[in-house]
Design a protein around this motif. Sequence first.
Motif, PDB file in Angstrom:
ATOM      1  N   GLU A  33       0.785  -1.046   0.017  1.00  0.00           N
ATOM      2  CA  GLU A  33      -0.008   0.168   0.068  1.00  0.00           C
ATOM      3  C   GLU A  33       1.146   1.288  -0.057  1.00  0.00           C
ATOM      4  OE1 GLU A  33      -3.520  -0.576   0.293  1.00  0.00           O
ATOM      5  OE2 GLU A  33      -3.739   1.621   0.086  1.00  0.00           O
ATOM      6  N   GLY A  34       0.509   2.367  -0.761  1.00  0.00           N
ATOM      7  CA  GLY A  34       1.440   3.389  -0.915  1.00  0.00           C
ATOM      8  C   GLY A  34       2.637   3.276  -1.547  1.00  0.00           C
ATOM      9  N   ALA A  35       2.934   2.217  -2.163  1.00  0.00           N
ATOM     10  CA  ALA A  35       4.422   2.137  -2.762  1.00  0.00           C
ATOM     11  C   ALA A  35       4.432   2.240  -4.254  1.00  0.00           C
ATOM     12  CB  ALA A  35       4.888   0.964  -2.402  1.00  0.00           C
ATOM     13  N   GLN A  36       3.311   2.717  -4.851  1.00  0.00           N
ATOM     14  CA  GLN A  36       3.207   2.993  -6.121  1.00  0.00           C
ATOM     15  C   GLN A  36       3.488   4.428  -6.427  1.00  0.00           C
ATOM     16  OE1 GLN A  36       1.473   1.075  -8.766  1.00  0.00           O
ATOM     17  NE2 GLN A  36       0.304  -0.560  -7.472  1.00  0.00           N
ATOM     18  N   PRO A  37       4.447   4.591  -7.200  1.00  0.00           N
ATOM     19  CA  PRO A  37       4.971   6.035  -7.674  1.00  0.00           C
ATOM     20  C   PRO A  37       3.743   6.601  -8.527  1.00  0.00           C
ATOM     21  CG  PRO A  37       6.107   4.320  -9.111  1.00  0.00           C
ATOM     22  CD  PRO A  37       5.512   3.426  -8.198  1.00  0.00           C
ATOM     23  N   ARG A  38       3.964   7.932  -8.395  1.00  0.00           N
ATOM     24  CA  ARG A  38       2.929   8.902  -9.024  1.00  0.00           C
ATOM     25  C   ARG A  38       3.364   9.380 -10.195  1.00  0.00           C
ATOM     26  NH1 ARG A  38       2.157   9.258  -3.800  1.00  0.00           N
ATOM     27  NH2 ARG A  38       3.778  10.846  -3.559  1.00  0.00           N
ATOM     28  N   ILE A  39       3.282   9.127 -11.537  1.00  0.00           N
ATOM     29  CA  ILE A  39       3.740   9.476 -12.552  1.00  0.00           C
ATOM     30  C   ILE A  39       2.558   9.987 -13.440  1.00  0.00           C
ATOM     31  CG2 ILE A  39       5.215   9.046 -14.700  1.00  0.00           C
ATOM     32  CD1 ILE A  39       6.823   6.699 -13.098  1.00  0.00           C
ATOM     33  N   ALA A  40       2.484  11.293 -13.948  1.00  0.00           N
ATOM     34  CA  ALA A  40       1.423  11.642 -14.844  1.00  0.00           C
ATOM     35  C   ALA A  40       1.706  11.048 -16.083  1.00  0.00           C
ATOM     36  CB  ALA A  40       1.790  13.179 -15.244  1.00  0.00           C
ATOM     37  N   VAL A  41       0.520  10.377 -16.592  1.00  0.00           N
ATOM     38  CA  VAL A  41       0.381   9.537 -17.640  1.00  0.00           C
ATOM     39  C   VAL A  41       0.864  10.143 -18.882  1.00  0.00           C
ATOM     40  CG1 VAL A  41      -1.921   9.752 -18.560  1.00  0.00           C
ATOM     41  CG2 VAL A  41      -0.870   7.555 -18.730  1.00  0.00           C
ATOM     42  N   ASP A  42       0.706  11.614 -18.926  1.00  0.00           N
ATOM     43  CA  ASP A  42       1.051  12.319 -20.050  1.00  0.00           C
ATOM     44  C   ASP A  42       2.432  12.717 -20.004  1.00  0.00           C
ATOM     45  OD1 ASP A  42       0.532  14.178 -18.181  1.00  0.00           O
ATOM     46  OD2 ASP A  42      -0.869  15.062 -19.387  1.00  0.00           O
ATOM     47  N   ASP A  43       3.162  12.424 -19.131  1.00  0.00           N
ATOM     48  CA  ASP A  43       4.815  12.755 -18.956  1.00  0.00           C
ATOM     49  C   ASP A  43       5.447  12.111 -19.898  1.00  0.00           C
ATOM     50  OD1 ASP A  43       7.633  12.983 -18.332  1.00  0.00           O
ATOM     51  OD2 ASP A  43       7.063  13.270 -16.226  1.00  0.00           O
ATOM     52  N   PRO A  44       6.068  12.935 -20.884  1.00  0.00           N
ATOM     53  CA  PRO A  44       6.636  12.128 -22.120  1.00  0.00           C
ATOM     54  C   PRO A  44       7.802  11.312 -21.894  1.00  0.00           C
ATOM     55  CG  PRO A  44       7.127  14.280 -22.335  1.00  0.00           C
ATOM     56  CD  PRO A  44       6.136  14.227 -21.032  1.00  0.00           C
ATOM     57  N   ARG A  45       8.474  11.549 -20.630  1.00  0.00           N
ATOM     58  CA  ARG A  45       9.756  10.994 -20.480  1.00  0.00           C
ATOM     59  C   ARG A  45       9.515   9.589 -19.783  1.00  0.00           C
ATOM     60  NH1 ARG A  45      11.258  15.282 -15.954  1.00  0.00           N
ATOM     61  NH2 ARG A  45       9.434  14.697 -15.179  1.00  0.00           N
ATOM     62  N   ALA A  46       8.645   8.717 -19.715  1.00  0.00           N
ATOM     63  CA  ALA A  46       8.366   7.452 -19.226  1.00  0.00           C
ATOM     64  C   ALA A  46       7.288   6.801 -19.964  1.00  0.00           C
ATOM     65  CB  ALA A  46       8.035   7.437 -17.840  1.00  0.00           C
ATOM     66  N   ILE A  47       7.438   5.460 -20.157  1.00  0.00           N
ATOM     67  CA  ILE A  47       6.289   4.708 -20.407  1.00  0.00           C
ATOM     68  C   ILE A  47       6.476   3.396 -19.610  1.00  0.00           C
ATOM     69  CG2 ILE A  47       7.633   3.287 -22.213  1.00  0.00           C
ATOM     70  CD1 ILE A  47       5.089   3.172 -23.979  1.00  0.00           C
ATOM     71  N   ARG A  48       5.202   3.168 -18.864  1.00  0.00           N
ATOM     72  CA  ARG A  48       5.052   2.155 -17.680  1.00  0.00           C
ATOM     73  C   ARG A  48       4.532   0.914 -18.376  1.00  0.00           C
ATOM     74  NH1 ARG A  48       2.632   5.656 -13.239  1.00  0.00           N
ATOM     75  NH2 ARG A  48       3.410   4.104 -11.859  1.00  0.00           N
ATOM     76  N   PHE A  49       4.938  -0.346 -18.207  1.00  0.00           N
ATOM     77  CA  PHE A  49       4.296  -1.613 -18.800  1.00  0.00           C
ATOM     78  C   PHE A  49       3.572  -2.532 -17.487  1.00  0.00           C
ATOM     79  CE2 PHE A  49       7.238  -0.584 -22.224  1.00  0.00           C
ATOM     80  CZ  PHE A  49       6.230  -0.484 -23.204  1.00  0.00           C
ATOM     81  N   ARG A  50       2.398  -2.922 -17.807  1.00  0.00           N
ATOM     82  CA  ARG A  50       1.673  -3.739 -16.979  1.00  0.00           C
ATOM     83  C   ARG A  50       1.383  -5.107 -17.615  1.00  0.00           C
ATOM     84  NH1 ARG A  50      -0.627  -0.551 -12.466  1.00  0.00           N
ATOM     85  NH2 ARG A  50       0.864   1.027 -12.015  1.00  0.00           N
ATOM     86  N   THR A  51       0.825  -6.020 -16.842  1.00  0.00           N
ATOM     87  CA  THR A  51       0.571  -7.238 -17.670  1.00  0.00           C
ATOM     88  C   THR A  51      -0.660  -7.903 -16.988  1.00  0.00           C
ATOM     89  OG1 THR A  51       1.454  -9.392 -18.676  1.00  0.00           O
ATOM     90  CG2 THR A  51       2.244  -8.452 -16.190  1.00  0.00           C
ATOM     91  N   PHE A  52      -1.209  -8.907 -17.776  1.00  0.00           N
ATOM     92  CA  PHE A  52      -2.095  -9.784 -17.005  1.00  0.00           C
ATOM     93  C   PHE A  52      -1.411 -11.076 -16.728  1.00  0.00           C
ATOM     94  CE2 PHE A  52      -4.954  -6.798 -18.820  1.00  0.00           C
ATOM     95  CZ  PHE A  52      -6.084  -6.660 -18.055  1.00  0.00           C
ATOM     96  N   SER A  53      -0.158 -11.205 -16.811  1.00  0.00           N
ATOM     97  CA  SER A  53       0.623 -12.445 -16.767  1.00  0.00           C
ATOM     98  C   SER A  53       0.793 -12.949 -15.418  1.00  0.00           C
ATOM     99  CB  SER A  53       1.904 -12.381 -17.734  1.00  0.00           C
ATOM    100  OG  SER A  53       1.637 -12.252 -18.982  1.00  0.00           O
ATOM    101  N   LYS A  54       0.845 -11.866 -14.605  1.00  0.00           N
ATOM    102  CA  LYS A  54       1.245 -12.227 -13.105  1.00  0.00           C
ATOM    103  C   LYS A  54       0.067 -12.057 -12.049  1.00  0.00           C
ATOM    104  CE  LYS A  54       5.389 -12.213 -15.035  1.00  0.00           C
ATOM    105  NZ  LYS A  54       5.899 -13.678 -14.960  1.00  0.00           N
ATOM    106  N   ALA A  55      -0.290 -10.996 -11.531  1.00  0.00           N
ATOM    107  CA  ALA A  55      -1.259 -11.117 -10.456  1.00  0.00           C
ATOM    108  C   ALA A  55      -2.719 -11.431 -11.288  1.00  0.00           C
ATOM    109  CB  ALA A  55      -1.571  -9.569  -9.921  1.00  0.00           C
ATOM    110  N   TYR A  56      -2.932 -11.280 -12.420  1.00  0.00           N
ATOM    111  CA  TYR A  56      -4.088 -11.881 -12.968  1.00  0.00           C
ATOM    112  C   TYR A  56      -4.154 -13.183 -13.425  1.00  0.00           C
ATOM    113  CZ  TYR A  56      -5.715  -6.897 -13.020  1.00  0.00           C
ATOM    114  OH  TYR A  56      -6.404  -5.535 -12.676  1.00  0.00           O
ATOM    115  N   GLY A  57      -3.051 -13.738 -13.405  1.00  0.00           N
ATOM    116  CA  GLY A  57      -2.809 -15.210 -13.673  1.00  0.00           C
ATOM    117  C   GLY A  57      -3.146 -15.667 -15.038  1.00  0.00           C
TER     118      GLY A  57
END
Lengths: 370, 370
Positions: free
Chosen positions: B202-226
């Motif tokens: 809880e609370g350990a998620q970084p806050r990055i504005a999604v339209d910040d052009p300096r980063a891209i974040r990747f997520r997946t259904f492969s892990k927690a979603y099984g």
Amino acid sequence: MTGPRFTDLAASLPASVPFVGPEAQERARGRPFRARVGANESVFGPSPRAAAAMAAAAADAWMYGDPENHDLRHALAEAEGVAPENVVVGEGIDGLLGYTVRLTVAPGDAVVTSDGAYPTFNYHVAGYGGVLHKVPYRDDREDIDALLAKAAEVDAKLLYLSNPDNPMGTWHDPAAIEAMLARLPQGTLLVLDEAYAQFLPEGAQPRIAVDDPRAIRFRTFSKAYGMAGARVGYGLGAAPLITAFNKVRNHFGMSRISQAGALAALEDGAFLAETIARVAAARERIAGIAGDNGLSALPSATNFVAVDCGADGDFARAVLAGLLAQGVFVRMPFVAPQDRCIRISAGTQADLDLLAAALPRALAEARAEK
Amino acid sequence: MTGPRFTDLAASLPASVPFVGPEAQERARGRPFRARVGANESVFGPSPRAAAAMAAAAADAWMYGDPENHDLRHALAEAEGVAPENVVVGEGIDGLLGYTVRLTVAPGDAVVTSDGAYPTFNYHVAGYGGVLHKVPYRDDREDIDALLAKAAEVDAKLLYLSNPDNPMGTWHDPAAIEAMLARLPQGTLLVLDEAYAQFLPEGAQPRIAVDDPRAIRFRTFSKAYGMAGARVGYGLGAAPLITAFNKVRNHFGMSRISQAGALAALEDGAFLAETIARVAAARERIAGIAGDNGLSALPSATNFVAVDCGADGDFARAVLAGLLAQGVFVRMPFVAPQDRCIRISAGTQADLDLLAAALPRALAEARAEK
């Protein structure tokens, strides 16, 4: 704050989409199509055994698929009478075409295809900086002589040919394909897209030795096997080329569910034969509907029929628009003079009843517009 | 007869495989593993609702999936509190990493990562001719200061960071990630691999504005979603970058069945919460088993635990081999000093019973070998 620095090539590319999907068209029109006979999908569905295998695999989807596609490659090798080293499995022929281009085409390299042939191949060539050289169709068939001459002229790395052809449904005699291979310029790889090969008439399959280094053939579970949504294609070729895909492919790109479905589909030859027969009957019905409306159908060795609307591309586009407006999803060739046709995929009886009901009005409206 | 002419780059690449799959290991050993806790898959499976949605979609697999992934992108946008234009869906994070590299890395371009971080990212960088610059881990975490310094030094196009980290399970405070972004060199894109983000405290998620052009974040259904076998990943970023994926992605690459499954999984928040709780319990049990054997477990915010075997890499490799020989599939970090650890994925009670039974013998045999 600056954004990412794209490569010069990426910066130069359009955000192009080879095909707009029917779902996007449905969203735009605000309601679903009543007949989905535009994307050469198989309305006759996957084999019930394949569907059951995929349903059973759903609960096991927590496991990655085998990155080597071992069982499927071995089953395909047995079915095709080749060695597993001659088979590469990938995310549809689309994915495999992308890998093929990536392996062979550097910026500026020449590639030859027909004007109006598969746009997704062109998308990949452009995407890797290749230079496309297109030759016209001849009598609604891809023109082997012109393709060969152009490949020699431009020193092509790749020569694309679909046989049977999409979007026209036409095909070449096996002897013509075999002779083409013998006349291929040194260093040109024949990319033979055989997505519709299962629909060829008896004896019309070209005989190409799988270890012939001059060609790679692509097949798919998307058409005759009725599994477009599962994304399973495969390539057949000489082992050194097939092995090279391991340099660039998304090793964990295949769905485990799709692997299971393709394996089961391959074992259900009876269902495949039934689909081929149903497709043949649907082609006849489409030709009959065309004839009832004073139009002619081109001969086809695929799961679709190109119907000649008897005038120019603008007229055919108006007919197409009339069908779409009535809820019948169809597509058509992009390039003249093939764009005098609309392309209708084999449908169920209900689909083709809708087509039969919608076509007269679409034609009348198109004629009134002229 | 000559074969195809590969590009210079393709010719120079090894036919490398980022990971050998457990199926290949099973074929080599001639029998299946008894516990599959090596690939950070989720033994707790997909949500029953996702499994049911996939099973139901199997019969519809004759239709291509929507190439725009419209419904899934919109659902993800809503779940993440961003616009659909900030979401790209692809064939797992692996596929999306490949597209990211393709868009940004030309031959010779510099890319920075940690030595021992995700090999599939490295595979893609090498595959497009990029030059990898690696910095060591520090205290079993990716070293943000060293990564930033190296990126500035080599003018990196991309900087890869996984948070939480694979293969160590460690993570950085959100403030550290946010500060990293502010210190990123001009023109370097932060590739933030958040495959395990759902397991962060809880609370350990970084806050990055999604339209910040300096980063891209990747997520997946492969892990927690099984749903590793379904191959669904997504990227979150500024619209210009997200749109650029349409220049290169395999538009029809997504399985229709997987699209349906991911949509259903997203709607089953209760199952996700349950999985996260089960994973936390499994992590504690793995730490307990390690402790019972005189070993220590690293803290983890993922679905796996790195267990420090207390000696060097050769010793850990011997322990790993002992576990594999007893039918317990596990993996381990590739690089020293992290390779003193073995990496054990959260398992069922039965899986971890097998681990508890196998580990003492594996340790004893490894000690006897020394």
